[in-house]
Scaffold this active site. Sequence first.
Site, PDB file in Angstrom:
ATOM      1  N   TYR A  40      12.289  64.363  34.552  1.00 44.30           N
ATOM      2  CA  TYR A  40      12.157  64.897  35.855  1.00 44.30           C
ATOM      3  C   TYR A  40      12.330  66.211  36.094  1.00 44.30           C
ATOM      4  O   TYR A  40      11.916  67.070  35.048  1.00 44.30           O
ATOM      5  CB  TYR A  40      13.136  64.023  36.778  1.00 44.30           C
ATOM      6  CG  TYR A  40      12.612  64.140  38.343  1.00 44.30           C
ATOM      7  CD1 TYR A  40      11.444  63.814  38.739  1.00 44.30           C
ATOM      8  CD2 TYR A  40      13.635  64.512  39.057  1.00 44.30           C
ATOM      9  CE1 TYR A  40      10.983  64.019  40.037  1.00 44.30           C
ATOM     10  CE2 TYR A  40      13.204  64.680  40.697  1.00 44.30           C
ATOM     11  CZ  TYR A  40      11.923  64.329  41.141  1.00 44.30           C
ATOM     12  OH  TYR A  40      11.640  64.546  42.202  1.00 44.30           O
ATOM     13  N   LYS A  95      -3.423  38.595  38.362  1.00 42.75           N
ATOM     14  CA  LYS A  95      -4.702  39.300  37.813  1.00 42.75           C
ATOM     15  C   LYS A  95      -4.070  40.547  37.078  1.00 42.75           C
ATOM     16  O   LYS A  95      -4.667  40.638  35.815  1.00 42.75           O
ATOM     17  CB  LYS A  95      -5.492  39.753  39.117  1.00 42.75           C
ATOM     18  CG  LYS A  95      -6.911  40.120  38.667  1.00 42.75           C
ATOM     19  CD  LYS A  95      -7.738  39.102  37.938  1.00 42.75           C
ATOM     20  CE  LYS A  95      -9.201  39.435  37.550  1.00 42.75           C
ATOM     21  NZ  LYS A  95     -10.092  39.394  38.821  1.00 42.75           N
ATOM     22  N   ASP A 138     -11.122  39.117  45.855  1.00 40.89           N
ATOM     23  CA  ASP A 138     -10.729  38.054  46.726  1.00 40.89           C
ATOM     24  C   ASP A 138     -11.160  38.937  48.377  1.00 40.89           C
ATOM     25  O   ASP A 138     -10.342  38.688  49.261  1.00 40.89           O
ATOM     26  CB  ASP A 138      -9.358  37.702  46.725  1.00 40.89           C
ATOM     27  CG  ASP A 138      -9.268  36.772  45.628  1.00 40.89           C
ATOM     28  OD1 ASP A 138     -10.323  36.258  45.019  1.00 40.89           O
ATOM     29  OD2 ASP A 138      -8.242  36.248  45.492  1.00 40.89           O
ATOM     30  N   ALA A 196     -24.671  30.821  47.942  1.00 42.12           N
ATOM     31  CA  ALA A 196     -25.292  32.242  48.257  1.00 42.12           C
ATOM     32  C   ALA A 196     -24.315  33.346  48.564  1.00 42.12           C
ATOM     33  O   ALA A 196     -24.682  34.000  49.290  1.00 42.12           O
ATOM     34  CB  ALA A 196     -26.394  32.151  49.303  1.00 42.12           C
ATOM     35  N   ASN A 287     -14.938  24.845  41.539  1.00 40.57           N
ATOM     36  CA  ASN A 287     -13.455  24.575  41.186  1.00 40.57           C
ATOM     37  C   ASN A 287     -13.040  23.888  42.408  1.00 40.57           C
ATOM     38  O   ASN A 287     -13.022  24.336  43.499  1.00 40.57           O
ATOM     39  CB  ASN A 287     -12.873  25.853  40.730  1.00 40.57           C
ATOM     40  CG  ASN A 287     -12.920  25.872  39.203  1.00 40.57           C
ATOM     41  OD1 ASN A 287     -13.093  25.168  38.348  1.00 40.57           O
ATOM     42  ND2 ASN A 287     -13.281  27.228  38.640  1.00 40.57           N
TER      43      ASN A 287
END
Length: 774
Positions: A40, A95, A138, A196, A287
């Site tokens: 720093y 993730k 998502d 789709a 799923n």
Amino acid sequence: MSKDSKRREALVYHAKPTPGKIKVVPTKKYSSQRDLSLAYSPGVAEPCLEIAKDKANVYKYTTKGNLVAVITNGTAVLGLGDIGPEASKPVMEGKGLLFKIFADIDCFDIEIDTKNVEEFIQTVKNIAPTFGGINLEDIKAPEAFEIEKRLKEELDIPVMHDDQHGTAIISSAALLNALEIANKKIEDVKIVISGAGSAAISCTNLYAKLGARKENILMFDVDGLITTSRTDLGPEQMEFARDMDPITLVDAFKGADVFLGLSVGNIVSPAMLLDMNENPIVFAMANPNPEIEYDTAIATREDLIMATGRSDHPNQVNNVLGFPFIFRGALDVRASKINEEMKLAACHAIAQLAKEPVPEQVNIAYGETKLNFGREYIIPKPFDPRLISTIPPAVARAAMESGVAMEPIQDWEKYEDQLLSRMGSDNKLIRLILNRARTNPKRIVFAEADNLDVIKAAQIVHEDGIATPILLGRRDVIEELMTEIDWDDKILIIDPKSDEEKPRKDRYANELWQMRARKGVTEFDAGKLMRQRNYFAAMMVKLGDADAVITGVAQSFPISVKPMMEIIGKSPGVQKVATTNLMITERGPMFVSDTSININPDATELAKIAQMTARTARMFGIDPAVAMISYANFGSSDHPHARKVTEAVNYLHRYYPDITVDGEIQADFALNPELLKKKFPFSKLAGKKVNTLVFPNLESANSTYKLIKELYNTDSIGPIMMGMQKPVHILQLNASVDEIVNMAAVAVIDAQQKEKHEQKREQTTRNSTNQGVF
């Protein structure tokens, strides 16, 4: 496990001991005032000034080049729908965890509280200077299309919506290989698509780039076939609209070659499969339940080539094969975007990898004799260690060739070495071990089942399909503990002291008496010993009532091992049993021997310990590089302690030349390849990455593995018993639940190996007998 129990376990996993799944850790020293003054003020001003002169220096002096943001607004989270940004955070952290463990990419998850496309885009643009790449996640369609398109155009770092492109890349690789096996051309096949959404649109787009003709594609959504007459669809869906009268999904299957399902489960019947052309290709990826169950589909068509999104069937289309490695390659050349060329390169690299010989480590993990390119292996397995060195280079090359790489790679061999070194710190081997155990579970006796941690471990072992547990101990105590953890499955519980077990106990006692009558054990003694659970458990394994035993959590190692030695005994030809501990270190898996049994082995015994450890390493698919540790280096001391190690090495070189082993050598030289090669270039370990350490005595081996474990919070699997006739494994006192589970998996693998060896021995005997007849 009940639904409530699973729910509680998932909540505890995320909440304890620290909330969440990821954290930030320092990468520089910070122990002194000097360190802090560099980290720093005032030292930090220097890199700030360099970056101010040239923004590109931010990659040189900060984490930007290895930092990806996983960003969502929570509008399409898994199958949960629009649950909001806060509720999406556990998924985004997950993730980030996958990015780290598969490709060593650091992540921040960012949840944005807006459904407004412009606000979302502007927020991401405002924070983009922090990151080397953006992974969108998502976000519901059609907004996801616009958000990704705009951000790719307006940012100079890689942006990818994985929900779209991850599935597209992996399924395209699978399609290329499936078509090759079916002897069909992509431009000729009729493709039926159910779904789709963003993933289906991206898959279809990539199929088209690979050569599929739009006039051969029939796409369905919940309202039926997408045709040019429909007015309820966005431009992405209308790209694949057909100028024809609507037909049903059932009719579409007639004469179809390929089916891609990204919709809902159980909408495809066996009759529909029978209407498809020869060698049909079915990717049923809904799923958790696919559009048609795998077993039903395979029973319907012998010529079927099938993939699903599930790990319990062949050909799992799993996004983890793609996104970590695609971003790895993009980051490593400082790509300004992830373009079509890079996605296609990833697709072809994945497809090609499935055609190459599979490493033994992968065969072992999946319980296969030999995985080969074919109907049940059209895409690589997620545990394949070659993914990290195959996909990123392909993506990086494509970025360079398409002109979006800001920092091209010059030395590809060096780059591949860097990629492989990134994977030393993950727990992939543990996942491999658990996965391999699941391929052929065995019966494990838990001899101390009245211990809460043992019961917890046994529950995990049972519910994860690792083994079939047999619980030894007082029935009332065990059942009470099972109730406490909400485990209500029917599990075999045996109380050796109970009246109902008297016939079995008497049978075991008589067997023990017959075995040990000439070693001071009376008939009365044998009956008394059989009331002890370790003796009882050992006899269960000895007589085939169980396949392996786990014990040692509540008793010292010598007490636990004594009944095993008396009843199970050593394998034929083994003079002394030994133990090794498998340490999951930052530099990769490391075997340490002998950690529990032989106090001061002589040279021959030390050599045998090394030989057994090498065999154990190979059992886990690891090619052993064995360092025989000493305080001396290659004859620098003539003390008997050092000479013993030298003699052991000479013995190994003479009788086991197939083992890469050398010494005597000090631990720092063994673990530092550059230092070893520079100082001792003649060594058989020069240029090798040592992964097995054999110590000259119990004191040094035991102390070393425990120091590594405690100082660095390293996972330890062991002690793994080597040289026993049957699978017997003694835990350390107060082993954790995870350690018990891991050792149970090792016991299963040990039982699998011993079963194979016995089958091979019996086959050899039969062959010899048959040859004698003729």
